[in-house]
Design a protein around this motif. Structure first.
Motif, PDB file in Angstrom:
ATOM      1  N   LEU A   1      23.182  26.719  23.567  1.00  0.00           N
ATOM      2  CA  LEU A   1      22.559  26.452  21.267  1.00  0.00           C
ATOM      3  C   LEU A   1      21.259  27.713  21.749  1.00  0.00           C
ATOM      4  O   LEU A   1      20.664  27.790  22.229  1.00  0.00           O
ATOM      5  CB  LEU A   1      21.728  24.585  21.458  1.00  0.00           C
ATOM      6  CG  LEU A   1      22.680  23.742  21.894  1.00  0.00           C
ATOM      7  CD1 LEU A   1      22.204  22.799  21.609  1.00  0.00           C
ATOM      8  CD2 LEU A   1      23.893  24.140  21.231  1.00  0.00           C
ATOM      9  N   VAL A   2      21.351  28.696  20.784  1.00  0.00           N
ATOM     10  CA  VAL A   2      20.967  29.487  20.635  1.00  0.00           C
ATOM     11  C   VAL A   2      20.046  29.434  19.489  1.00  0.00           C
ATOM     12  O   VAL A   2      20.607  29.647  18.342  1.00  0.00           O
ATOM     13  CB  VAL A   2      21.154  30.854  20.651  1.00  0.00           C
ATOM     14  CG1 VAL A   2      20.116  31.832  21.250  1.00  0.00           C
ATOM     15  CG2 VAL A   2      22.142  31.161  22.133  1.00  0.00           C
TER      16      VAL A   2
ATOM     17  N   GLY B   1      25.412  16.654  17.567  1.00  0.00           N
ATOM     18  CA  GLY B   1      26.846  17.538  17.398  1.00  0.00           C
ATOM     19  C   GLY B   1      27.417  17.568  18.843  1.00  0.00           C
ATOM     20  O   GLY B   1      29.085  16.921  18.978  1.00  0.00           O
ATOM     21  N   CYS B   2      27.305  18.311  20.193  1.00  0.00           N
ATOM     22  CA  CYS B   2      27.962  18.082  20.706  1.00  0.00           C
ATOM     23  C   CYS B   2      27.902  17.396  21.627  1.00  0.00           C
ATOM     24  O   CYS B   2      28.866  17.103  22.610  1.00  0.00           O
ATOM     25  CB  CYS B   2      27.011  19.137  21.541  1.00  0.00           C
ATOM     26  SG  CYS B   2      26.559  21.567  21.299  1.00  0.00           S
ATOM     27  N   LEU B   3      26.808  16.106  21.909  1.00  0.00           N
ATOM     28  CA  LEU B   3      26.836  15.335  22.150  1.00  0.00           C
ATOM     29  C   LEU B   3      28.184  14.303  22.168  1.00  0.00           C
ATOM     30  O   LEU B   3      28.333  13.238  22.508  1.00  0.00           O
ATOM     31  CB  LEU B   3      25.966  14.606  22.773  1.00  0.00           C
ATOM     32  CG  LEU B   3      24.211  15.163  23.256  1.00  0.00           C
ATOM     33  CD1 LEU B   3      22.526  13.887  22.638  1.00  0.00           C
ATOM     34  CD2 LEU B   3      24.654  15.013  24.496  1.00  0.00           C
ATOM     35  N   LEU B   4      27.929  13.909  20.776  1.00  0.00           N
ATOM     36  CA  LEU B   4      29.287  13.122  19.940  1.00  0.00           C
ATOM     37  C   LEU B   4      30.251  13.978  20.553  1.00  0.00           C
ATOM     38  O   LEU B   4      31.228  13.464  20.024  1.00  0.00           O
ATOM     39  CB  LEU B   4      28.711  13.528  18.316  1.00  0.00           C
ATOM     40  CG  LEU B   4      27.893  11.975  17.770  1.00  0.00           C
ATOM     41  CD1 LEU B   4      28.037  12.787  16.002  1.00  0.00           C
ATOM     42  CD2 LEU B   4      29.003  11.094  17.813  1.00  0.00           C
ATOM     43  N   ALA B   5      30.608  15.170  20.785  1.00  0.00           N
ATOM     44  CA  ALA B   5      32.376  15.758  20.990  1.00  0.00           C
ATOM     45  C   ALA B   5      32.403  15.681  22.161  1.00  0.00           C
ATOM     46  O   ALA B   5      33.273  16.792  22.880  1.00  0.00           O
ATOM     47  CB  ALA B   5      31.954  17.365  20.064  1.00  0.00           C
ATOM     48  N   GLU B   6      31.745  15.347  22.724  1.00  0.00           N
ATOM     49  CA  GLU B   6      31.307  15.031  24.023  1.00  0.00           C
ATOM     50  C   GLU B   6      31.403  16.283  25.121  1.00  0.00           C
ATOM     51  O   GLU B   6      31.554  16.460  26.229  1.00  0.00           O
ATOM     52  CB  GLU B   6      32.564  14.334  25.045  1.00  0.00           C
ATOM     53  CG  GLU B   6      32.790  12.875  24.871  1.00  0.00           C
ATOM     54  CD  GLU B   6      34.119  11.971  24.464  1.00  0.00           C
ATOM     55  OE1 GLU B   6      34.674  12.550  25.715  1.00  0.00           O
ATOM     56  OE2 GLU B   6      34.129  10.549  25.007  1.00  0.00           O
ATOM     57  N   LEU B   7      30.726  17.102  24.337  1.00  0.00           N
ATOM     58  CA  LEU B   7      30.303  18.718  24.640  1.00  0.00           C
ATOM     59  C   LEU B   7      29.038  18.613  25.676  1.00  0.00           C
ATOM     60  O   LEU B   7      28.291  17.898  25.057  1.00  0.00           O
ATOM     61  CB  LEU B   7      30.347  19.864  24.129  1.00  0.00           C
ATOM     62  CG  LEU B   7      31.862  19.821  22.961  1.00  0.00           C
ATOM     63  CD1 LEU B   7      31.688  20.763  22.295  1.00  0.00           C
ATOM     64  CD2 LEU B   7      32.928  20.177  23.901  1.00  0.00           C
ATOM     65  N   ILE B   8      28.470  19.442  26.839  1.00  0.00           N
ATOM     66  CA  ILE B   8      27.412  19.581  27.309  1.00  0.00           C
ATOM     67  C   ILE B   8      25.915  20.603  26.824  1.00  0.00           C
ATOM     68  O   ILE B   8      26.937  22.128  27.043  1.00  0.00           O
ATOM     69  CB  ILE B   8      27.776  19.769  28.726  1.00  0.00           C
ATOM     70  CG1 ILE B   8      28.197  18.237  29.525  1.00  0.00           C
ATOM     71  CG2 ILE B   8      25.900  19.658  29.211  1.00  0.00           C
ATOM     72  CD1 ILE B   8      28.690  18.826  31.081  1.00  0.00           C
ATOM     73  N   PRO B   9      25.356  19.876  26.019  1.00  0.00           N
ATOM     74  CA  PRO B   9      24.273  21.362  25.456  1.00  0.00           C
ATOM     75  C   PRO B   9      23.636  22.221  26.501  1.00  0.00           C
ATOM     76  O   PRO B   9      23.226  21.362  27.235  1.00  0.00           O
ATOM     77  CB  PRO B   9      23.702  21.004  24.125  1.00  0.00           C
ATOM     78  CG  PRO B   9      23.808  19.143  24.234  1.00  0.00           C
ATOM     79  CD  PRO B   9      25.123  19.141  24.967  1.00  0.00           C
ATOM     80  N   VAL B  10      23.837  23.580  26.144  1.00  0.00           N
ATOM     81  CA  VAL B  10      22.257  24.254  27.149  1.00  0.00           C
ATOM     82  C   VAL B  10      21.755  24.529  25.899  1.00  0.00           C
ATOM     83  O   VAL B  10      21.667  25.966  25.719  1.00  0.00           O
ATOM     84  CB  VAL B  10      23.180  24.554  27.891  1.00  0.00           C
ATOM     85  CG1 VAL B  10      22.688  25.646  29.306  1.00  0.00           C
ATOM     86  CG2 VAL B  10      24.509  24.041  29.123  1.00  0.00           C
ATOM     87  N   PRO B  11      20.659  24.596  25.649  1.00  0.00           N
ATOM     88  CA  PRO B  11      20.153  24.898  24.776  1.00  0.00           C
ATOM     89  C   PRO B  11      19.024  26.401  25.811  1.00  0.00           C
ATOM     90  O   PRO B  11      18.851  26.491  26.840  1.00  0.00           O
ATOM     91  CB  PRO B  11      18.571  24.561  24.758  1.00  0.00           C
ATOM     92  CG  PRO B  11      19.432  22.916  25.047  1.00  0.00           C
ATOM     93  CD  PRO B  11      20.160  23.265  26.156  1.00  0.00           C
TER      94      PRO B  11
END
Length: 1180
Positions: free
Chosen positions: A439-440, A455-465
């Motif tokens: 996440l940029v 949105g990433c949490l809902l898609a079961e993806l792991i965000p990396v800010p």
């Protein structure tokens, strides 16, 4: 050390105006006066710079300048080391920079230190100054002034010669100094006591004469011309002559310094007759002329006269075992030469009882509590869609957009659907659940970040800010790229405006940053998102142990790691913060912190959604323009909670005079996120004094302590919430440097005022353990590292199993080694203790800890002392970086500051000298290097602070480019190495060389036996590569063996097992038919790295030829590279050359003819596609 500044000399200066006892470095150093006979050189050889009454002393082959500050520390710590010292005749005192001439009188009366009164003009100047007093404390400023005044009145000791001499143990029988061997260092053997009278000589002389008449020992080698050893006889004249010689030597050395006796070669001091031993025919290493009775002294036969140093060396060699342990061959003796810091016997020691684990209040049971954070978002997005969630402000302070919970839910749902279903690569989904996504987003766009995060949490993806890379050379950008690469990130989410501001490549695409993996950039603005189908619904599951997001952290050394936080920990953190802060629905929170990480993320993005709160985000750009903006928004939105740092409170104090119609009466909690910084108490007190008249209540200020690993550790509750009253204590810095808590101290200057950071978080257990080694529980009056056991902590460092165990799986033990719990604790990196009323106190962080000479110092404390030097306002905007570098296995303090543009060189060195004096008086530690750089040149962190690790890296690489440097290694490097001595016996290196010459094998290694494979393994039937390839072509024909990538990372060619096998067959046929080669012929393979080289290699193996790989010549440098190819071909006796068509033309070109004789090349075959096809057709 190369500090990276051009044409800067570091001479030793001594002038009449500035008596600085340090190395001064600048670009304009006045040339020292020199005599006409001194020559053109400048430096320490100048007779005018160094008067004849001053002398230079080099001891131990090293030269270090010893000023009065080092002499005081030398007397205080009783530490000696080799040094270069000044010594002047008479009893004059050395002048000190900054000392008034009237105080330099020898017969002055010592007076008490006085604190100079601060005038009203200075008060106005202080308040009107820029933001360079974030660490300012009136108490500490007065302490620094008193310390400087006391520093001036302190008498300066006479500089003395300091020596690093190996101290030899004294023996009962004293012998005169050995002047026999000219090969040994003269003066290396000294006496400890001066001979006072001849009565002390007579007993010794009598024993010498007696020993000379009763034993047959060798005299010393003569130190006069010739230097040949002479054997002493047993006759009386010889004994008398020996006694006379000894007496003469004794009288010659009677007026010298104290010298310890040389080591005794015997093991007993009782006169006993020598035992009968068989005579040894010959002994290697004994000088010619010595009798065999010399060897009889090796087993303890008492000999009272001196023996030769060579015999001493021989005896020590014989005493040692013939085969030393193996580890002695690989031990570096450098550490043994360093002077070991001995602990101060008077240092304070912890006296309290062993602490116990502190339990926080239990987590309360909340009715209708959502099972996960996503469930809470779904609830508020569907039941309260118009409730405000987040308000974003522009740089002028106007609200540009308010995100409601309904919009947050719908946009997050669209983004999740788009990421999973609309992004594809080669008809395959680009992402799948569990993948990491970067996440940029800039700090001025919290709305789009919040949409991307959920949105990433809902898609079961792991965000990396991560932070927005502004340039290709951002501070710490390469470490961020390493984190993204280790996490396997291939997609980055951003906004259209942010993407336009990123650096671009010539092709128009986003440039690839240094160290970053290749990323696909996706813009998440509304027009790029697809509406989900009616039958698609995001999975909203209960909180589990799966990773929810990864938060980055930069360590002290500059490395970046990713901390994984699970869905369960995220939910537990929201629960604990809600209970501790008494959050309720529809409350308004003003957030000044970075919303992508730490407390800004936990309060402003996670817990706010859980409780349906309204967050007003203040961008950093607005704070730079209007530091009072967050107070204005608290007043206009009637915010109940504000989330700030002490820096923001200090900035608002500077601008509060311009705004008088503000009220903070609506606040019930003012959370100070950096309450773990001990110096935040000054900002809190000053802020309360000013704004208490504007509605701010004292109990509202709530400092907290947190870390990236353990999340929130402790937070102060208001008294109306059931919390104890706030605590504050004054601690001794000297005691803290030894890790001990001492409230009362005799030295009132070196104190640190610390405020509590509240109570332990609900549902958590806290203990304090030793910083190093086994995690033993500390005593109640001992400072250690705070450890937390809770369900709301991080899980691990992503991909780093080793350090994860050390940090996230710590088991504290009692003094007896009994574990305090069967559950692991998490190390927080916070240094503190548990005070009264179960309040947590933090005095520093591990990232800022500097251990100098067994004492601990905090970087923030040193920064505060440097900023407290008055009355000069010298540092630009308070930008000071303090870190430590390792010199001689110990930390050395380095201070780097940005100076104001209008500062002169004289002002710079005056300020630096006063800073050194203040740090020496307050912290009792020396500064290794103090460097000043121009304003706005130090690397900046994302929110404007100094990037400490990048500054340290530039300092070590010599890329700091300071404009003024003051290096004082003599004040802190006190463990100088002892002078190396000649090995008394055969060294490890000599033994290794001897074994090698003798043909002995020192060590060997053997691999696994190939025949030990399993019987059912088909590969053991094929012991040759050609057979293995043929077998692989039949069993796994489509398995890809090799891939060739270009500079852009795309695949240009590939080779499976069957493809490589067929190409090798064609090349083997070409070798036999066209080249007419026989089995065993040598073939040169001139190919660039690639599949062609591999195919021809196996083709040679198929044909029974010996392949010889040769690097092809460079087309633009044939004159240098082509002769090398020619030489390899000729030396290897290659009968044929296999290459490509382009290289074959290059070998026969006119340019090649100028370098080598092209007519002498062997047969050259092109293994291109045409030749191979022609060969295969001919075979058909």
């Amino acid at each position: 050390m190369d500090l990276g500044f051009p044409k800067i000399m570091l001479p030793l200066l001594r002038s009449e105006d500035s008596h600085s006892h340090c190395y001064r470095g600048s670009q304009d150093i006045p040339e020292q006066p020199r005599s006409p006979s001194s020559g053109p050189g400048t430096g320490v050889t100048n007779s005018e710079t160094f008067p004849a009454s001053w002398s230079l002393h080099f001891v131990g082959g090293r030269s270090v300048y010893s000023p009065e500050a080092a002499q005081r520390r030398h007397k205080r710590n009783a530490v000696e080391g080799g040094a270069l010292s000044w010594q002047k005749g008479g009893h004059e005192r050395l002048p000190v920079e900054g000392v008034d001439p009237s105080l330099r009188a020898e017969n002055r009366v010592p007076g008490s230190s006085q604190t100079p009164a601060t005038s009203s003009k200075q008060q106005k100047a202080r308040s009107a100054n820029a933001r360079d007093e974030r660490f300012r404390s009136d108490v500490h400023t007065e302490a620094v002034q008193a310390a400087l005044a006391k520093y001036k009145e302190r008498k300066m000791p006479m500089p003395s010669k300091r020596r690093s001499v190996l101290a030899h143990s004294s023996v009962e029988t004293y012998t005169p100094p050995d002047t026999s061997s000219a090969s040994e260092d003269e003066g290396s053997l000294r006496r400890h006591e001066r001979l006072q009278s001849h009565s002390n000589v007579e007993p010794w002389l009598h024993r010498v004469i007696q020993g000379s008449s009763t034993s047959s020992s060798a005299s010393s080698t003569s130190s006069h011309a010739g230097g040949k050893p002479a054997a002493a006889s047993n006759t009386a004249p010889a004994a008398a002559a020996a006694a006379a010689t000894v007496l003469a030597d004794l009288m010659a050395h009677a007026q010298l310094d104290n010298h310890p006796a040389p080591p005794d070669v015997t093991t007993g001091l009782v006169d006993l007759p020598p035992p009968e031993r068989p005579q040894v025919a010959s002994v290697r290493g004994v000088p010619r002329g010595y009798s065999s009775s010399i060897l009889e002294t090796a087993d303890g036969v008492p000999v009272n006269s001196r023996v030769s140093s060579k015999i001493q060396q021989l005896l020590n060699t014989l005493k040692r075992p013939k085969r030393p342990p193996l580890k002695e061959f690989f031990v570096d003796d450098f550490e043994e030469l360093l002077e070991v810091h001995q602990p101060d016997p008077n240092q304070p020691k912890p006296e309290g009882s062993q602490m116990s684990v502190l339990q926080g209040e239990p987590l309360g049971v909340v009715s209708n509590w959502p099972p996960s954070l996503l469930a809470a978002l779904q609830r508020w997005g569907t039941t309260q869609p118009k409730a405000p969630c987040l308000t974003a402000l522009d740089t002028t302070g106007k609200a540009i957009y308010t995100l409601t919970y309904g919009k947050l839910w719908s946009r997050s749902e669209k983004l999740a659907y788009t990421l999973l279903n609309k992004l594809a690569s080669k008809n395959e989904p680009l992402l799948k659940p569990g993948d990491r996504v970067a996440l940029v987003f800039p700090n001025s766009d919290p709305v789009m970040f919040m949409v991307a995060f959920y949105g990433c949490l809902l898609a079961e993806l792991i965000p990396v800010p991560i932070e927005v890379p502004l340039t290709r050379k951002d501070a710490g950008s390469q470490q961020i790229g390493f984190l993204l690469g280790s996490c396997g990130v291939t997609l980055a989410l951003t906004t259209d405006a942010c993407q336009k501001g990123l650096p671009k490549a010539p092709t128009g695409e986003v440039a690839t940053f240094r160290g970053w993996p290749r990323l696909v950039w996706f813009v998440i603005d509304g027009k790029h998102l697809a509406k989900p189908s009616k039958d698609w619904h995001p999975p909203v599951r209960d909180a589990s142990a799966e990773t929810a997001y990864i938060e980055y952290k930069t360590s002290k050394e500059g490395s970046t790691v990713g901390i994984t936080v699970s869905h369960a920990s995220m939910l537990a953190q929201c629960h604990a913060l809600t209970q501790a802060c008494s959050y309720s629905e529809a409350e308004t929170l003003t957030n000044v912190l970075d919303f992508k990480r730490d407390a800004g993320l936990w309060h402003g993005v996670l817990t706010s959604v859980m409780n349906r709160m309204h967050v007003v985000s203040i961008p950093y750009a607005l704070m730079k323009v209007n530091p009072l903006s967050w107070i204005q928004k608290v007043c206009s939105y009637k915010a109940r909670v504000a989330l700030v740092k002490s820096r923001d409170m200090h900035w608002s104090l500077l601008a509060q005079r311009d705004q008088r119609d503000v009220s903070l009466s609506s606040l019930r909690m003012l959370i100070v996120a950096d309450g773990a910084n001990p110096w935040s108490v000054s900002s809190c007190d000053a802020f309360l004094n000013v704004f208490q008249s504007r509605g701010l209540r004292p109990e509202v200020i709530c400092p907290c302590a947190s870390s990236s690993e353990a999340l929130t550790v402790a937070i102060r509750r208001p008294p109306d919430s059931g919390g104890p009253p706030p605590g504050k204590t004054v601690l001794s810095m000297n005691g803290l440097s030894y890790g001990v808590i001492r409230v009362d101290t005799e030295e009132k200057l070196s104190v640190l005022t610390v405020q509590d950071v509240g109570q332990v978080m609900p549902g958590a257990s806290v203990c304090v353990v030793k910083v190093e080694g086994t995690p033993y529980l500390c005593r109640t009056d001992e400072v250690g590292e705070v450890c937390v056991h809770s369900g709301a902590t991080g899980a691990a460092y992503y991909g780093l199993v080793g350090i994860t165990r050390n940090v996230f799986e710590t088991i504290p033990v009692t003094a007896g080694g009994v574990p305090v719990s069967d559950q692991p604790f998490t190390r927080t990196g916070l240094l503190g203790f548990i005070g009264p009323d179960q309040l947590v106190f933090v005095v520093g962080k591990l990232d800022g800890l500097m251990v100098v000479g067994l004492r601990r110092h905090n970087a923030d404390d040193v920064v505060a002392t440097a900023l407290a030097v008055e009355p000069m306002k010298f540092v630009y905007r308070g930008r000071i970086a303090v870190f430590s570098v390792t010199v001689l296995h110990d930390d050395r303090i380095v201070l780097v500051a940005e100076q104001r543009p209008d500062a002169s060189e004289e002002d710079s060195f005056q300020w630096m000298s006063r800073v050194l004096q203040a740090i020496d008086s307050i912290h009792q530690v020396g500064v290794y290097c103090l460097a000043l750089v121009p304003a706005n040149t130090l690397p900046k962190a994302p929110l404007g602070g100094i990037h400490i690790s990048e500054t340290k890296q530039r300092f070590l690489e010599g890329a700091l480019h300071p404009c003024n440097v003051l290096m004082c290694p003599h004040t802190c490097v006190t463990n100088l190495p002892k002078p190396r001595q000649k090995q008394p016996e055969v060294g490890p290196a000599s033994m290794i060389v001897g074994n090698l010459v003798a043909g002995k094998r020192i060590a060997q290694a053997s691999g696994r036996d190939v025949t030990q494979l399993e019987d059912n393994d088909q590969a053991r039937k094929f012991l040759y590569l050609a057979d293995v390839l043929q077998w692989r072509a039949q069993t796994t024909p489509d398995h890809p063996l090799f891939l060739l990538l270009n500079a852009k990372g795309t695949v240009t060619s590939a080779a499976t097992c069957v493809q490589l096998h067929k190409r090798a067959e064609r090349i083997a046929a070409a070798l036999s038919e066209r080249g007419r080669l026989n089995v065993g012929d040598h073939v040169a393979l001139v190919y660039p790295p690639g599949v062609d080289l591999i195919a021809t290699f196996y083709g040679c193996l198929y044909a029974g030829c010996v392949p010889i790989t040769v690097r092809p010549p460079h087309p633009q440098n044939l004159a240098t590279t082509l002769p090398t190819v020619k030489m390899i071909v000729e030396v290897s006796k290659s009968t044929c050359i296999l290459t490509t068509q382009a290289i074959m033309k290059l070998l026969k070109s006119k340019e090649a003819g100028a370098a080598v004789d092209v007519k002498t090349w062997p047969a050259i075959l092109d293994t291109g596609a045409d030749v191979c096809e022609m060969t295969s057709q001919r075979r058909g």
